[in-house]
Design an enzyme around this catalytic site. Structure first.
Site, PDB file in Angstrom:
ATOM      1  N   PHE A  64     -87.414   6.720  20.221  1.00  0.00           N
ATOM      2  CA  PHE A  64     -88.629   6.425  20.992  1.00  0.00           C
ATOM      3  C   PHE A  64     -89.823   6.056  20.103  1.00  0.00           C
ATOM      4  CE2 PHE A  64     -87.211   8.832  25.098  1.00  0.00           C
ATOM      5  CZ  PHE A  64     -86.384   7.771  25.408  1.00  0.00           C
ATOM      6  N   ARG A  65     -89.609   5.964  18.793  1.00  0.00           N
ATOM      7  CA  ARG A  65     -90.520   5.226  17.890  1.00  0.00           C
ATOM      8  C   ARG A  65     -91.876   5.851  17.613  1.00  0.00           C
ATOM      9  NH1 ARG A  65     -86.163   2.593  16.243  1.00  0.00           N
ATOM     10  NH2 ARG A  65     -85.551   0.817  17.504  1.00  0.00           N
ATOM     11  N   ASN A  95     -85.799   8.512  12.857  1.00  0.00           N
ATOM     12  CA  ASN A  95     -86.218   7.364  12.025  1.00  0.00           C
ATOM     13  C   ASN A  95     -87.511   6.742  12.536  1.00  0.00           C
ATOM     14  OD1 ASN A  95     -84.716   6.532  14.278  1.00  0.00           O
ATOM     15  ND2 ASN A  95     -84.066   4.637  13.314  1.00  0.00           N
ATOM     16  N   HIS A 180     -74.519   8.725  11.670  1.00  0.00           N
ATOM     17  CA  HIS A 180     -74.375   7.264  11.755  1.00  0.00           C
ATOM     18  C   HIS A 180     -73.405   6.875  10.652  1.00  0.00           C
ATOM     19  CE1 HIS A 180     -76.110   3.059  12.363  1.00  0.00           C
ATOM     20  NE2 HIS A 180     -75.228   2.937  11.389  1.00  0.00           N
ATOM     21  N   HIS A 234     -72.241   6.763  18.226  1.00  0.00           N
ATOM     22  CA  HIS A 234     -71.959   5.370  18.620  1.00  0.00           C
ATOM     23  C   HIS A 234     -70.716   4.778  17.958  1.00  0.00           C
ATOM     24  CE1 HIS A 234     -74.377   4.994  15.028  1.00  0.00           C
ATOM     25  NE2 HIS A 234     -75.532   4.878  15.640  1.00  0.00           N
ATOM     26  N   ASP A 307     -78.243   5.364  22.648  1.00  0.00           N
ATOM     27  CA  ASP A 307     -78.813   4.771  21.428  1.00  0.00           C
ATOM     28  C   ASP A 307     -79.948   3.809  21.793  1.00  0.00           C
ATOM     29  OD1 ASP A 307     -79.269   4.246  18.783  1.00  0.00           O
ATOM     30  OD2 ASP A 307     -77.557   2.915  18.523  1.00  0.00           O
ATOM     31  N   HIS A 311     -86.925  -2.899  20.236  1.00  0.00           N
ATOM     32  CA  HIS A 311     -87.765  -3.676  19.310  1.00  0.00           C
ATOM     33  C   HIS A 311     -88.490  -4.707  20.173  1.00  0.00           C
ATOM     34  CE1 HIS A 311     -85.732  -1.999  15.785  1.00  0.00           C
ATOM     35  NE2 HIS A 311     -84.587  -2.204  16.418  1.00  0.00           N
TER      36      HIS A 311
END
Ligand code: DOR
Length: 443
Positions: A64-65, A95, A180, A234, A307, A311
């Protein structure tokens, strides 16, 4: 009082043992009864006639940035996508900018989510060489979903590419570590060898099957060596599913699949959607897609995570390989899975197993469930008669695009209830965001 009272009446309850007409009684925010149940006089009612009644879904992998990349999404807009899609709990990845790699960063996210996220939330701590030894202590902090480790680099700069550090992380703590799994040395070689005229259609060859397989072999070996449970995020290849089966490590290794790998297929998705189908690990061809679909039912896939990785359109318009990887998706999990049910390769009960019971088991989540008595009164009403092509304007991500816009729907979540309060209805947020930190069994 920690929640509201509500009588969800007259729908078709989707329960582990099958579907049946019924009601859910929520008292003080918790499930008090489910089945053919009456309610005390004066209990507020929600008419579920003609609707499928699901428990709230859990999405254990979203990006969610916030902080730092809010032009793509933030905790309010990402949480809105969740509640609109019938997802009442999310676990968010580290991240961000700065990355969530220490207790202060975790605390900061919990503060930011409070009063702004409309669904319940928890946050992963990112593993690095620098924090490896402290993770064992930090993983049990309130609101921590667990540890996330990138073996291959993707969006952001979190990375643990060597076995020595990976082993150090696995030996620090006891909760399941989410991974990941792409082999970074091989990724680096393959990017270095790219020609000038490379296009996004080659994405699944650039980050090829061997990148995933190589990393997953290393991961399985180290999980077995250290006895530390891991979760393969994933999963994108039939080959890795076989590796997990052959390793036969039982609950030590659990596996996630995303709707992107299940409902998009290379090369058509790249031809049709360009970089809007670009994610890491890549969406691959029919053979892998079919194996993943089978693995939802036969194992070893344990849960589904979106996931959700938005962007902006401008960022995605950069020429490959500079276009960033990631696809928004938490809002479309349920409608896509409902399509799979219509098409006959999944059941409503599989959805419960993969989107509620699976995440609870994998992450040790407490207080959520499938209308279990005393669990949070989180309910989603699905209108099975909505069958139009998915309109882009129904989607709430700040990204403003989705490779699934225009897909024919086989049902749509029309009302989402969080702890007995209607939170989202008919495409609108109808209550102030009331998400709370998730609780986990630790140790
Ligand atoms: O495609 C991806 N995008 N894969 C990841 O692992 C990270 C994600 C992101 O954060 O953009």
């Amino acid at each position: 009082m920690s929640g509201a009272n509500l009588w969800v009446r007259g729908g078709t309850l989707v329960r582990r043992e099958g579907n049946a007409p019924g009601d859910v009684l929520i008292q003080d925010g918790k499930v008090a009864a489910a089945g053919q149940v009456a309610a005390p006089a004066g209990t507020p009612e929600l008419d579920a006639t003609g609707k499928l009644v699901f428990p709230g879904l859990i999405d254990p992998q979203v990006h969610f940035r916030e902080p730092g990349l809010e032009q793509k999404e933030d905790l309010a807009s990402g949480g809105l996508c969740c509640i609109a899609g019938g997802v009442t709990a999310f676990c968010e990845m580290p991240n961000t900018k700065p990355p969530t790699t220490n207790p202060a960063a975790l605390e900061d996210k919990l503060r930011r989510a409070d009063g702004r996220a409309p669904s319940d939330f928890a946050f992963f701590l990112g593993a690095t060489a620098e924090n490896a030894e402290q993770l064992g202590e930090w993983e049990s902090l309130p609101g921590c979903a667990g540890i996330k480790l990138f073996m291959g680099s993707s969006t952001g700069n979190l990375l643990v590419e060597d076995d020595e550090t990976l082993e150090l992380v696995l030996r620090s703590g006891s909760r399941r570590v989410t991974i990941h799994s792409e082999d970074n040395p091989r990724l680096s070689q393959r990017y270095a060898a790219l020609g000038k005229d490379v296009s996004v259609v080659q994405h699944d060859d650039v980050r090829d099957v061997e990148c995933a397989v190589k990393a997953t072999k290393r991961l399985l070996r180290l999980s077995e060596k250290t006895g530390r449970p891991v979760h393969l995020l994933h999963c994108s290849t039939a080959d890795e599913l076989d590796l997990v089966r052959e390793a036969d490590l039982g609950d030590l290794v659990t596996v996630e699949a995303t709707p992107n790998h299940l409902f998009l297929r290379a090369p058509q998705c790249y031809e049709e959607h360009g970089s809007h189908a670009q994610m890491n690990p890549p969406v691959r061809g029919a053979h892998h897609q079919e194996a993943l679909r089978r693995a939802l039912v036969e194992g070893p896939v344990t849960c589904i995570g979106s996931d959700h990785a938005p962007h902006t359109r401008e960022e995605k318009a950069k020429a490959y390989p500079h276009s960033p990887s990631g696809i928004p998706g938490t809002q479309t999990i349920l409608p896509l899975l409902l399509t799979a049910v219509r098409d006959g390769w999944l059941s409503h009960q599989d959805i419960l197993r993969l989107c509620v019971d699976g995440p609870c088991k994998v992450y040790g989540l407490e207080g959520k469930g499938v209308f279990d008595l005393g669990s949070d009164g989180d309910v989603v009403l699905v209108d099975p008669s909505v069958t139009e092509a998915l309109p882009l304007e129904w989607l709430r991500s700040r990204a403003g695009w989705s490779p699934f816009a225009g897909r024919e729907l086989a049902g749509w979540p029309v009302t989402t209830v969080l702890r007995g309060e209607v939170a989202y209805h008919d495409h609108e947020l109808v209550k102030a965001p009331g998400g709370r930190p998730l609780r986990f069994r630790v140790g």
